[in-house]
Design a protein around this motif. Structure first.
Motif, PDB file in Angstrom:
ATOM      1  N   ILE A  16     -24.449  67.211 -29.717  1.00  0.00           N
ATOM      2  CA  ILE A  16     -24.299  68.333 -28.788  1.00  0.00           C
ATOM      3  C   ILE A  16     -25.632  68.641 -28.120  1.00  0.00           C
ATOM      4  CG2 ILE A  16     -23.674  70.761 -28.525  1.00  0.00           C
ATOM      5  CD1 ILE A  16     -21.314  69.185 -29.416  1.00  0.00           C
ATOM      6  N   ILE A  23     -17.687  70.831 -23.465  1.00  0.00           N
ATOM      7  CA  ILE A  23     -17.443  70.795 -24.902  1.00  0.00           C
ATOM      8  C   ILE A  23     -16.090  71.396 -25.281  1.00  0.00           C
ATOM      9  CG2 ILE A  23     -18.683  72.970 -25.295  1.00  0.00           C
ATOM     10  CD1 ILE A  23     -18.391  69.891 -27.645  1.00  0.00           C
ATOM     11  N   SER A 101     -19.871  64.370 -26.345  1.00  0.00           N
ATOM     12  CA  SER A 101     -19.389  65.745 -26.221  1.00  0.00           C
ATOM     13  C   SER A 101     -18.907  66.121 -24.828  1.00  0.00           C
ATOM     14  CB  SER A 101     -20.485  66.719 -26.659  1.00  0.00           C
ATOM     15  OG  SER A 101     -21.735  66.378 -26.072  1.00  0.00           O
TER      16      SER A 101
END
Length: 325
Positions: A16, A23, A101
């Protein structure tokens, strides 16, 4: 609808950083997998935006998934390669898969992959994906004939080196000793995947499109070519070049190794800006006299213009190359 718990655990590993726009969609696709026994490991590489807050909000909507979800935090930003390694080291599944992500999965991807991998006793399962653009998407099917040809294709940039369109047996992955190399964040897949596949005994292909690869994220590593990223790709080349020149079956890769330095340099030239051509030329200076007979006519022309430092003409040619690609 979720299936019943199964003894076979799958770990999904997600780095991340700077993905607040993407996301939510990624995390929802992971939480809504039809397979139940999934361990989720998200690695927060000190993202500066609201990615983690959004992720936590999504996770809170899936209470049945919360006990099996971890968010690991780096104390400083270490880059994509380090985030991959943190996730691999922390995972405990029988199988693992990397998901970026800003991408997402079809909802029964894990269910299909685990059934296929168990049936075939696979170390690695290759599968297809959708390439997602702003106004359309394209199918990219997995194609595999034999290990040497497939690895050579990756090395020579005719097959994508993607780490995310593969499903790995965790014991094989960890015992291989192959890890991402911290600091090599552009070309990170390239430095890992061919070496990992070389160590695999059983590689199988599942003819399904299970992954959506997002090509609209302009802030991703693959969309940003800088001097630092060029140096990173060159470092990745050096690692695989040394590796495949030293393996026991190196004779299988002799032809590939002869042309690899030039192909690596040309792949960079085709993605870089005119301002970086000189930097690339300097990085690969020792390989400029390597036999170029196996190059295509267009690549030979690019090489000629590069060596002659005709950067303006070369840039025009590259633009034409991209237009007709």
């Amino acid at each position: 609808m979720l299936v019943n718990d199964n003894d076979i655990k799958v770990s999904i590993l997600v780095p991340i950083y700077g993905v607040e726009k993407y996301i939510e969609k990624c995390a929802i696709s992971l939480m809504e997998q039809t397979y139940m026994n999934i361990e989720y490991i998200f690695v927060n590489d000190c993202t500066k935006d609201s990615s983690i807050d959004i992720l936590k909000r999504v996770i809170s909507c899936y209470p049945e998934r919360q006990p099996y979800t971890k968010i690991l935090n780096h104390i400083c930003n270490r880059g994509l390669a380090a985030a991959r390694n943190t996730a691999v080291d922390a995972c405990s599944g029988d199988y693992l898969m990397h998901v970026d992500s800003d991408d997402w999965l079809v909802n029964d991807a894990v269910e299909k992959l685990i059934a296929f991998a168990e049936e075939k006793n696979s170390d690695v399962v290759l599968f297809g994906n959708y390439n997602v653009y702003r106004d359309h998407q394209e199918e990219s099917k997995a194609s595999y004939s034999d290990k040497t040809s497939y690895i050579s294709g990756i090395l020579l940039h005719t097959i994508p080196a993607s780490i995310w369109n593969k499903f790995y047996k965790t014991a094989f992955y960890k015992e291989s000793g192959i890890r991402s190399i911290e600091g090599i964040n552009h070309g990170e897949d390239y430095v890992v995947v061919p070496r990992l596949l070389h160590k695999a005994k059983n590689i199988d292909v599942l003819n399904e499109l299970l992954y959506f690869y997002n090509l609209t994220n302009q802030s991703s590593y693959t969309q940003n070519v800088t001097l630092k990223s060029i140096e990173s790709v060159h470092s990745a080349f050096e690692v695989v070049y040394e590796y495949f020149n030293g393996v026991d079956d190196k004779h299988e890769y002799t032809a590939t190794m002869k042309v690899l330095p030039l192909r690596s340099m040309l792949a960079l030239i085709k993605t870089a800006s005119k301002e970086n051509y000189g930097d690339i030329l300097n990085l690969y200076a020792q390989y400029l006299e390597v036999d170029s007979r196996r190059l295509s006519k267009s690549d030979k022309l690019i090489l000629f213009l590069l060596k002659a430092k005709q950067f303006y003409t070369l840039n025009c040619l590259i633009k034409l190359y991209k237009h007709f690609k």
